[in-house]
Design an enzyme around this catalytic site. Structure first.
Site, short mmCIF file in Angstrom:
data_model
loop_
_atom_site.label_atom_id
_atom_site.label_comp_id
_atom_site.label_asym_id
_atom_site.label_seq_id
_atom_site.Cartn_x
_atom_site.Cartn_y
_atom_site.Cartn_z
N LYS A 1 4.70 0.79 10.01
CA LYS A 1 4.81 1.76 8.99
C LYS A 1 4.25 3.07 10.00
O LYS A 1 4.58 4.10 9.70
CB LYS A 1 3.76 1.71 7.78
CG LYS A 1 4.47 0.97 6.75
CD LYS A 1 3.75 1.41 5.28
CE LYS A 1 3.52 -0.03 4.61
NZ LYS A 1 2.45 0.15 3.64
N ARG B 1 5.33 -12.59 9.46
CA ARG B 1 5.84 -11.49 9.41
C ARG B 1 7.14 -11.45 10.01
O ARG B 1 7.39 -11.88 11.13
CB ARG B 1 5.06 -10.47 10.40
CG ARG B 1 4.02 -9.75 9.62
CD ARG B 1 3.52 -8.77 10.72
NE ARG B 1 3.74 -7.20 10.12
CZ ARG B 1 3.19 -6.55 9.20
NH1 ARG B 1 2.20 -7.55 8.92
NH2 ARG B 1 3.27 -5.47 8.80
N GLU C 1 0.81 -1.15 -0.02
CA GLU C 1 0.17 0.02 0.01
C GLU C 1 0.91 1.10 0.16
O GLU C 1 1.79 1.38 0.89
CB GLU C 1 -0.98 0.22 1.33
CG GLU C 1 -1.81 1.25 1.39
CD GLU C 1 -2.91 1.22 2.35
OE1 GLU C 1 -2.82 0.23 3.34
OE2 GLU C 1 -3.39 2.24 2.69
P1 ATP Z 1 -0.20 -1.67 6.75
O1 ATP Z 1 -0.23 -1.67 8.16
O2 ATP Z 1 0.02 -0.11 6.06
O3 ATP Z 1 -0.74 -2.59 5.93
P2 ATP Z 1 1.99 -3.61 6.00
O4 ATP Z 1 3.39 -3.47 6.69
O5 ATP Z 1 1.15 -4.53 6.02
O6 ATP Z 1 1.40 -2.17 6.70
P3 ATP Z 1 1.77 -3.27 3.08
O7 ATP Z 1 2.24 -2.15 2.01
O8 ATP Z 1 0.42 -3.72 3.08
O9 ATP Z 1 2.32 -2.74 4.50
O10 ATP Z 1 2.77 -4.23 2.75
C1 ATP Z 1 2.98 -4.93 1.53
C2 ATP Z 1 3.44 -6.26 1.67
O11 ATP Z 1 4.51 -6.66 2.47
C3 ATP Z 1 2.38 -7.25 2.26
O12 ATP Z 1 1.98 -8.41 1.52
C4 ATP Z 1 2.62 -7.34 3.84
O13 ATP Z 1 2.17 -8.59 4.05
C5 ATP Z 1 4.04 -7.51 3.63
N1 ATP Z 1 4.89 -7.22 4.86
C6 ATP Z 1 4.82 -5.90 5.65
N2 ATP Z 1 5.42 -6.07 6.63
C7 ATP Z 1 5.98 -7.25 6.65
C8 ATP Z 1 6.99 -7.82 7.45
N3 ATP Z 1 7.38 -7.03 8.75
N4 ATP Z 1 7.47 -9.15 7.43
C9 ATP Z 1 6.98 -9.72 6.29
N5 ATP Z 1 6.25 -9.19 5.19
C10 ATP Z 1 5.88 -7.91 5.47
#
Ligand code: ATP
Ligand code: MG
Length: 575
Positions: free
Chosen positions: A282, A272, A47
């Site tokens: 974020k 994660r 996102e």
């Molecule tokens: P938000 O709370 O804004 O959704 P987010 O960290 O999930 O934050 P995204 O932009 O949705 O951010 O993440 C893009 C992709 O990266 C998603 O598929 C998410 O699952 C993955 N991702 C985000 N944070 C992690 C993490 N700490 N470890 C592994 N994958 C991650």
């Protein structure tokens, strides 16, 4: 606190890393059974509401890496359903970061917002099928009606509107006839479902806000949960890989694609990445930037990809780290030192050595001819013979590291002190004869030495040994530079959990007040025109890289990571 920490020390150098990866196993199985006709198609779906961090790197390496491994494809798709928090700046930084990590989406750059027309059509299809309705409850009322984990929810009084009325109201929602928050479109599923996500989730909300790509075209926006699965479906994704918190959303995504009768990707959840002593939310990273705790998203102390890139991390080290940690079905916390271990391993192989003195003290070699300058041969990289040698100029006045001299050396201190002989790397053996002190403060401001002209290159013809080799920079030739010495951004936290998102403690209270120390150093002249982000090992000091704001007139180096310092350990042990 539970950790599934991988111990840096236990990673063997000989065995190529092959950690278990259950997602690979699922794909192998699908290829065997021909589930998707032998296709492997993944996507990385950020996102655009912030910069990518090291956790995202795990997801990027998985999605692009698995596609590469199986001759498949991986898309980059921006899940841009939220007009309020999304910006073009984020889109651009995300593309830069994915490319920097070494991955290529080729011509497959997509935006969920490109599917808004299709999603709107599908919403109408669900209304016509009696599977969606316009609801006039407020957000607060919807929450109240939702029930609890032990009690079923209550059906909305608007749940049984006729298809005609729903079509009319939804059309008027789109036309902008109603204010924000006054109505929603909801799926008609099951208010008694044990899974909250199935209790008539909202599909569309009214929001009179401009979107970074669709401008003012829409005043209703699809919810992430109504968008994500269908976007995967539209793109023909086979394996929709996401983090564990979406496990409970899978039944809903499945429900939508089944009701609509469209391609059904297989969602697979993995853990994660959490790292000790840092934040990867974020929301928290944004707070650090907005409140000025750091200098921006690319501050070298940030765990963002732009931050650690500027700090000097290499994409190879990050990819290697992501491969080693593997994936699992339970969240844990990985030791930050493992990432640093992977980093050192890579930097050791590839970075050129130079001599730089971060905290200089002047040394005068009394018996060295005043005007003589000798060019000493210095090895660029002992790990890489092809890197060759360079000339390091040597003269009567040099700088050494302040901590490499002690007037009153403690036991087991073998570096320079009065009467002691040490080796100057690539140059001569020198012996300290006296010191010059500032009469006002008593501080040593200059060290006087003599050198043995017979020891050029650093070895004595009579075979006598010295216990210590120190680095140096010629005062007449050395360049001034600013050394930015980074330490942990946060103080150690023994209450950290795997669920960072729900950790409501004030994380800014743990900010390390000494996360940045700035020193004015001296460095050998060979680095003057090095391009920004060039990585070096400063011999005996650590790995550094040229900062992006560095110029030949004002050199700035960021400390990427220290070398292992056995002296510091010893000092600690002996108290
Ligand atoms: P938000 O709370 O804004 O959704 P987010 O960290 O999930 O934050 P995204 O932009 O949705 O951010 O993440 C893009 C992709 O990266 C998603 O598929 C998410 O699952 C993955 N991702 C985000 N944070 C992690 C993490 N700490 N470890 C592994 N994958 C991650
Ligand atoms: Mg997310």
């Amino acid at each position: 606190m539970s950790t599934n920490a991988v111990d840096a020390g236990s990673v063997s150098k000989q065995e190529p890393p092959r950690p278990s990866n259950f997602i690979r196993d699922i794909i192998l199985d699908d290829l065997k059974t021909g589930k998707y006709g032998g296709r492997v198609h993944t996507r990385f779906p950020p996102e655009p509401n912030g910069y990518l961090h090291i956790g995202h790197a795990k997801s990027i390496c998985l999605n692009f890496g698995l596609a590469q491994e199986f001759g498949g494809k991986c898309n980059l798709r921006f899940d841009d359903t939220n007009p309020c928090k999304e910006e073009t700046e984020y889109v651009e930084s995300i593309m830069e970061d994915v490319r920097w990590l070494g991955f290529d989406w080729e011509d497959r750059l997509f935006y969920a917002s490109d599917y808004f027309d299709q999603l709107y059509e599908w919403a109408i299809q669900l209304i016509k099928a009696g599977k969606a309705y316009v609801c006039d409850l407020t957000a607060e009322q919807i929450r109240q009606y939702r029930g609890t984990p032990t009690e079923p929810g209550k059906e909305s009084p608007y749940r049984n509107r006729s298809v005609e009325e729903n079509l009319d109201l939804f059309e008027r929602m789109r036309k902008g006839e109603f204010p924000d928050g006054s109505r929603t479109l909801r799926s008609k599923i099951d208010m008694a479902s044990p899974n909250f996500n199935m209790r008539d989730p909202v599909m569309y909300r009214i929001l009179h806000a401009d979107h970074h790509r669709t401008g003012s075209k829409w005043c209703i926006y699809p919810m992430y949960d109504f968008t994500h699965g269908e976007s995967d479906s539209i793109e023909g994704i086979t394996h929709s890989i996401c983090t564990l918190e979406f496990e409970d959303h899978r039944p809903l995504y499945d429900w939508y694609v089944e009701q609509l009768g469209i391609h059904h990707p297989q969602q697979i959840e993995f853990d994660r990445l959490n790292l000790t002593n840092t934040v990867l939310s974020k929301r928290k990273l944004l707070q650090l930037v907005e409140q000025g705790h750091v200098a921006g998203w690319d501050d070298p102390r940030m765990p963002t990809l732009s931050g650690i890139r500027r700090r000097g991390y290499s994409p190879e080290a990050i990819r290697n780290f992501c491969g080693r940690i593997g994936v699992s079905k339970t969240n844990g916390i990985i030791e930050y030192s493992l990432l640093e271990h992977c980093l050192r391993e890579d930097l050791n192989l590839r970075s050129a050595r130079v001599m730089a003195v971060v905290d200089p003290i002047r040394v005068v070699i009394e018996n060295y001819p005043d005007d003589l300058v000798e060019e000493m041969d210095a090895v660029n990289n002992p790990e890489d013979p092809a890197a060759g040698t360079r000339k390091a100029p040597f003269s009567k006045v040099i700088y050494i590291e302040r901590e490499d001299f002690r007037e009153n050396p403690p036991k087991q201190y073998y570096r320079l002190s009065p009467g002691r002989e040490v080796r100057l790397r690539y140059a001569y053996l020198i012996t300290c004869t006296s010191v010059v002190k500032d009469p006002a403060t008593g501080e040593v401001v200059e060290v006087r030495c003599t050198y043995d002209p017979a020891t050029r290159g650093g070895n004595a013809p009579d075979g006598r040994k010295v216990k210590s080799t120190i680095h140096w920079v010629s005062a007449a030739h050395g360049l001034d530079f600013e050394a930015r010495l980074y330490n942990e951004l946060f103080l150690p936290d023994d209450k950290a959990t795997e669920d960072e998102e729900n950790d409501t403690r004030d994380f800014t209270a743990r900010l390390n007040p000494n996360s940045l120390e700035v020193k004015q150093g001296k460095i050998e002249p060979s680095v003057q025109t090095a391009a920004p982000l060039t990585r070096y090992q400063f011999e005996r000091v650590g790995y550094f890289c040229v900062d992006k704001d560095s110029t030949p007139e004002k050199l700035i180096f960021n400390r990427t990571v220290g070398l292992k310092d056995t002296w510091a350990k010893l000092e600690k042990k002996s108290g």
